[in-house]
Design an enzyme around this catalytic site. Structure first.
Site, PDB file in Angstrom:
ATOM      1  N   THR A 205       0.832  -1.203   0.000  1.00 25.31           N
ATOM      2  CA  THR A 205       0.000   0.000   0.000  1.00 25.31           C
ATOM      3  C   THR A 205       0.864   1.249   0.000  1.00 25.31           C
ATOM      4  O   THR A 205       0.630   2.197  -0.768  1.00 25.31           O
ATOM      5  CB  THR A 205      -0.910  -0.008   1.240  1.00 25.31           C
ATOM      6  OG1 THR A 205      -1.566  -1.265   1.313  1.00 25.31           O
ATOM      7  CG2 THR A 205      -1.929   1.095   1.171  1.00 25.31           C
TER       8      THR A 205
ATOM      9  N   GLU B 131      19.284 -24.637   1.926  1.00 24.00           N
ATOM     10  CA  GLU B 131      19.437 -23.891   0.668  1.00 24.00           C
ATOM     11  C   GLU B 131      20.863 -23.986   0.152  1.00 24.00           C
ATOM     12  O   GLU B 131      21.093 -24.113  -1.059  1.00 24.00           O
ATOM     13  CB  GLU B 131      19.049 -22.427   0.860  1.00 24.00           C
ATOM     14  CG  GLU B 131      17.594 -22.192   1.239  1.00 24.00           C
ATOM     15  CD  GLU B 131      16.619 -22.847   0.285  1.00 24.00           C
ATOM     16  OE1 GLU B 131      16.941 -23.010  -0.904  1.00 24.00           O
ATOM     17  OE2 GLU B 131      15.519 -23.237   0.740  1.00 24.00           O
TER      18      GLU B 131
HETATM   19  N1  LIG Z   1       9.451  -0.995   2.869  1.00 21.57           N
HETATM   20  C1  LIG Z   1       8.929  -0.224   3.833  1.00 21.57           C
HETATM   21  N2  LIG Z   1       9.541   0.920   4.165  1.00 21.57           N
HETATM   22  C2  LIG Z   1       9.033   1.699   5.130  1.00 21.57           C
HETATM   23  N3  LIG Z   1       7.925   1.425   5.821  1.00 21.57           N
HETATM   24  C3  LIG Z   1       7.288   0.300   5.551  1.00 21.57           C
HETATM   25  C4  LIG Z   1       7.754  -0.583   4.542  1.00 21.57           C
HETATM   26  N4  LIG Z   1       6.917  -1.622   4.485  1.00 21.57           N
HETATM   27  C5  LIG Z   1       5.953  -1.407   5.383  1.00 21.57           C
HETATM   28  N5  LIG Z   1       6.172  -0.261   6.047  1.00 21.57           N
HETATM   29  C6  LIG Z   1       5.344   0.286   7.119  1.00 21.57           C
HETATM   30  O1  LIG Z   1       4.289  -0.612   7.364  1.00 21.57           O
HETATM   31  C7  LIG Z   1       3.036   0.031   7.154  1.00 21.57           C
HETATM   32  C8  LIG Z   1       2.066  -0.939   6.556  1.00 21.57           C
HETATM   33  O2  LIG Z   1       2.487  -1.313   5.283  1.00 21.57           O
HETATM   34  P1  LIG Z   1       1.467  -1.485   4.101  1.00 21.57           P
HETATM   35  O3  LIG Z   1       0.082  -1.283   4.567  1.00 21.57           O
HETATM   36  O4  LIG Z   1       1.927  -0.704   2.952  1.00 21.57           O
HETATM   37  O5  LIG Z   1       1.703  -3.025   3.826  1.00 21.57           O
HETATM   38  P2  LIG Z   1       0.950  -3.920   2.786  1.00 21.57           P
HETATM   39  O6  LIG Z   1       1.987  -4.728   2.125  1.00 21.57           O
HETATM   40  O7  LIG Z   1       0.055  -3.112   1.965  1.00 21.57           O
HETATM   41  O8  LIG Z   1       0.169  -4.848   3.763  1.00 21.57           O
HETATM   42  P3  LIG Z   1      -1.267  -5.450   3.588  1.00 21.57           P
HETATM   43  O9  LIG Z   1      -1.100  -6.604   2.670  1.00 21.57           O
HETATM   44  O10 LIG Z   1      -1.548  -5.846   4.994  1.00 21.57           O
HETATM   45  O11 LIG Z   1      -2.167  -4.374   3.077  1.00 21.57           O
HETATM   46  C9  LIG Z   1       3.349   1.176   6.257  1.00 21.57           C
HETATM   47  O12 LIG Z   1       2.429   2.208   6.415  1.00 21.57           O
HETATM   48  C10 LIG Z   1       4.722   1.585   6.731  1.00 21.57           C
HETATM   49  O13 LIG Z   1       4.641   2.388   7.884  1.00 21.57           O
HETATM   50 ZN   LIG Z   2      14.740 -27.699  -0.688  1.00 24.90          ZN
END
Ligand SMILES: Nc1ncnc2c1ncn2[C@@H]1O[C@H](COP(=O)(O)OP(=O)(O)OP(=O)(O)O)[C@@H](O)[C@H]1O
Ligand SMILES: [Zn+2]
EC number: 3.4.24.-
Length: 681
Positions: free
Chosen positions: A261, A476
């Site tokens: 997201t 692995e």
């Molecule tokens: N790569 C990243 N860098 C910085 N912050 C992150 C990162 N990944 C996740 N976060 C933090 O985690 C929060 C939640 O992530 P997000 O909602 O984007 O995950 P998602 O992959 O969409 O999860 P879902 O599948 O549950 O919707 C973000 O708002 C952020 O604060």
């Molecule tokens: Zn294996």
């Protein structure tokens, strides 16, 4: 640089509460601010249903009380006997139902010792009513009668029978009122003008999205893949002039909390375009057709302000493969999905609306979604490695004063398996602890205590235990080392012990050139490589685990093919014994099939011997790869060969592809029962 401070602090379910009281199926950001829509109280469906049930039950109780409360229900015979005995004082007749009072209490004919003065009975249709009337009048019974429609019990009955209808009507009214809130105009639902079209979505944030790639850390590869999309959104004309076709849809896959997201919002922020976001499940309503019209409306709005981004979270909720289940809501889901497909087919890329969808479960998606012109680009977002976690920790501690004893690099190393959302949560918990302790800065102890609290408080394993990581690393490394040492094997491109879906780790090998036919040597090396994980566990730990299930499936498939289909066993000879598919016809004699099994077993046994011998002889290389894996968690091709102290002998440098669907790829993924992350949300 601006960033949404509050949003940074939220945990994995950061969007949860938002979603719950959000009446509209989508939110948009980056549109000029307008008057906020009146908040409508969200109906709590469970409570609503329970109340209804209670009311229903109440009606039943009350009505049964009215019918029989304090009165004895007697047989018609009993009743006429009382009449003949001149013991009936008065009766009250409603249709064929009669209630009445006795002059003197009579004994209950059934139980014998209970007595009653009030009674009720039913007059059989075939009873001689004239005779009964004469008996009643001659016994001096006072007769009261009422028309059937004035019956009190009848009203109750009427209510009861009308209740479902009233209920539906109520639902309908509620629905219409609710739709009127965010929808207007006509058309959407055939004759039901007023449904299914929405007003301009109300902006959640005034101005543009205030998240950009600086806020997304540790997944640079993914950012690079999306940079093209950003560039296109910034200058659509540049692409339009050249007639270039850009993807209309990008599918982000990966475990929950890895920042899908966030990434979508960052693309909008980088490109400085409006951002519409919707959870796929929010489209699905009780009433068929509404989801589809909401989709239509959403795309219309996005097109009006193009270039823009539509983000659909959890697309699997509507994008599941069609057919199969026909449980309720099926039609609605299908219609909604079809509408999304139609919208994506309908707008040409030049309109500048890019749809980004996210899912944790790409494997269940309807293939129709992934066809060219739809979500034809899939970007995998995986959990971060140690370096990635450090970068994420840096992002989330930007606004947090840290004491000098905090070592983020160390913290990153001790949190294998944590996602971005987990780390954001960790930093927030530590800040809360520090505040509670009255400190001005977050100290190392706050962070370790917060980590402990999270580890204790969550049911799922957030951090992978060191022992499990080591075992996965050996497994692995076993695959990888055999891939490097067996002369016929494909070069190893990537080794990872970062969990991915249900896989605990993965080793990826791809050939340098396309292969069209496989010789026996190559196939044997494939088997040796596939057995490498299990063999390494055997060599190092003396026992094997369930993790090799997938490996063994591959091994069996190849070995049986060699013997039963490709004529590679001299004992069986060049005959097709086994069908190429499971439902094919078996024509061989049982003895031949037994021979195939024996030959298959012989090949696998020989390969396993090779795997064990090679790994034992090269134990030092195996240990070195494991050490590097535990340190970095992922190793690219060069790093992997360097760690093993091996040249990339004879292998031509080919571009590394991490997209596993491309080309003949062997991946060895370990099934992990324990490592199902996320769970129901
Ligand atoms: N790569 C990243 N860098 C910085 N912050 C992150 C990162 N990944 C996740 N976060 C933090 O985690 C929060 C939640 O992530 P997000 O909602 O984007 O995950 P998602 O992959 O969409 O999860 P879902 O599948 O549950 O919707 C973000 O708002 C952020 O604060
Ligand atoms: Zn294996």
């Amino acid at each position: 640089m601006e960033r949404p401070a509050s949003q940074e602090r939220k945990g994995p379910n950061a969007e949860g509460p938002d979603r719950d009281d959000e009446p509209k199926p989508w939110r948009s950001e980056g549109l000029p601010s307008g008057p906020p829509a009146p908040q409508r109280p969200k109906i709590n469906w469970r409570r609503f249903l329970i109340t209804l049930l209670a009311v229903y039950a109440g009606f039943f109780l009350i009505s049964s009380f009215f019918d029989t409360g304090g009165t004895e229900t007697v047989s018609y015979t009993q009743f006429t006997r009382q009449v003949q005995a001149k013991n009936v004082k008065d009766i009250y007749a409603k249709g064929y139902s009669v209630q009445g009072d006795l002059k003197n209490a009579a004994k209950d004919p059934d139980s014998g010792d209970r007595s009653y003065t009030k009674f009720s009975t039913e007059i059989p249709v075939f009873a001689d009513k004239d005779q009964l009337y004469q008996q009643l009048t001659s016994a001096g019974v006072e007769i009261k009668a009422e028309p059937v429609s004035a019956d009190r019990g009848f009203f109750v009955n009427l209510l009861l029978s009308l209740l479902p209808v009233l209920l539906l009507a109520g639902l309908w009214i509620w629905f219409i009122r609710r739709s009127a809130g965010n929808m207007m105009g006509g058309g959407g639902m055939g004759g039901l003008g007023g449904l299914g079209r929405s007003k301009a979505a109300t902006p959640v944030e005034a101005g543009k999205v205030r998240v950009d790639f600086d806020d997304v850390a540790g997944i640079d590869e993914v950012e690079n893949e999306l940079a093209e999309v950003v560039d296109y959104l910034k200058e659509p004309d540049k692409y339009r002039r050249l007639g270039a076709k850009l993807p209309k849809g990008v599918l982000l896959t990966g475990p929950p909390g890895t920042g899908k997201t966030l990434l979508a919002r960052a693309v909008a922020g980088e490109a400085d375009v409006p951002f519409f976001s919707a959870g796929a499940s929010e489209f699905i309503e009780m009433i068929v057709g509404v989801g589809a019209s909401r989709v239509r409306e959403l795309f219309e709005e996005a097109r009006k302000v193009a270039p823009s981004i539509i983000f659909i979270d959890e697309i699997d909720a509507i994008g599941r493969a069609r057919g199969g289940s026909t449980v309720g809501g099926h039609d609605e889901r299908e219609q909604t999905l079809n509408q999304i497909l139609t919208e994506m087919d309908g707008f040409t890329g030049s309109e500048g609306v890019i749809v980004i969808a996210a899912t944790n479960r790409p494997e269940i998606l309807d293939p129709a979604l992934l066809r060219p012109g739809r979500f034809d680009r899939t970007v995998m977002v995986s959990a971060p490695d140690a370096d990635g976690r450090l970068a994420i920790l840096k992002v989330h501690t930007r606004g947090v004063p840290l004491a000098d004893d905090v070592n983020l690099a160390q913290l990153a190393k001790s949190t294998p398996g944590m996602t971005g959302a987990d780390l954001a949560n960790l930093v927030n918990e530590a800040a809360l602890l520090a505040a509670k302790r009255g400190n001005a800065k977050v100290r190392a102890r706050d962070l370790t205590d917060a980590l402990e609290k999270i580890l204790l408080g969550t049911a799922r394993a957030v951090v992978i235990p060191q022992e499990e990581r080591r075992r996965t690393a050996y497994h692995e490394a076993g695959h990888a080392l055999l891939g490097m040492l067996q002369p016929g094997a494909d070069p190893v491109r990537k080794i990872s012990i970062i969990p991915r879906g249900r896989a605990l780790g993965v080793t990826l090998s791809t050939p340098d050139t396309d292969r069209y036919a496989y010789d026996e040597k190559y196939l044997r090396d494939r088997i040796v490589g596939a057995l490498g994980g299990m063999a390494a566990e055997q060599v190092v730990y003396g026992v094997i685990t369930t993790g090799a299930e997938n490996d063994l499936e591959q091994v069996t498939l190849i070995a049986r093919g060699m013997v039963g289909r490709w004529g590679m066993s001299s004992r069986i000879g060049p005959l097709t014994i086994l069908p190429s598919s499971a439902d094919g016809q078996l024509t061989a004699a049982p003895a031949t099939l037994a021979a195939v099994d024996e030959e298959t077993r012989r090949i696998v046994d020989e390969c396993y011997e090779v795997a064990l011998r090679v790994l034992t002889e090269n134990r030092d290389r195996l240990d070195a790869i494991v050490a590097a894996l535990l340190e970095h968690e992922t190793l690219g091709e060069a790093e992997a060969y360097a760690a093993a102290g091996l040249p990339r002998g004879g292998h031509v440098d080919a571009p590394v592809s991490t997209r596993e669907e491309e080309g003949p790829v062997s991946t060895w993924e370990e099934e992990g029962v324990r490592r199902e992350r996320g769970g129901p949300r």
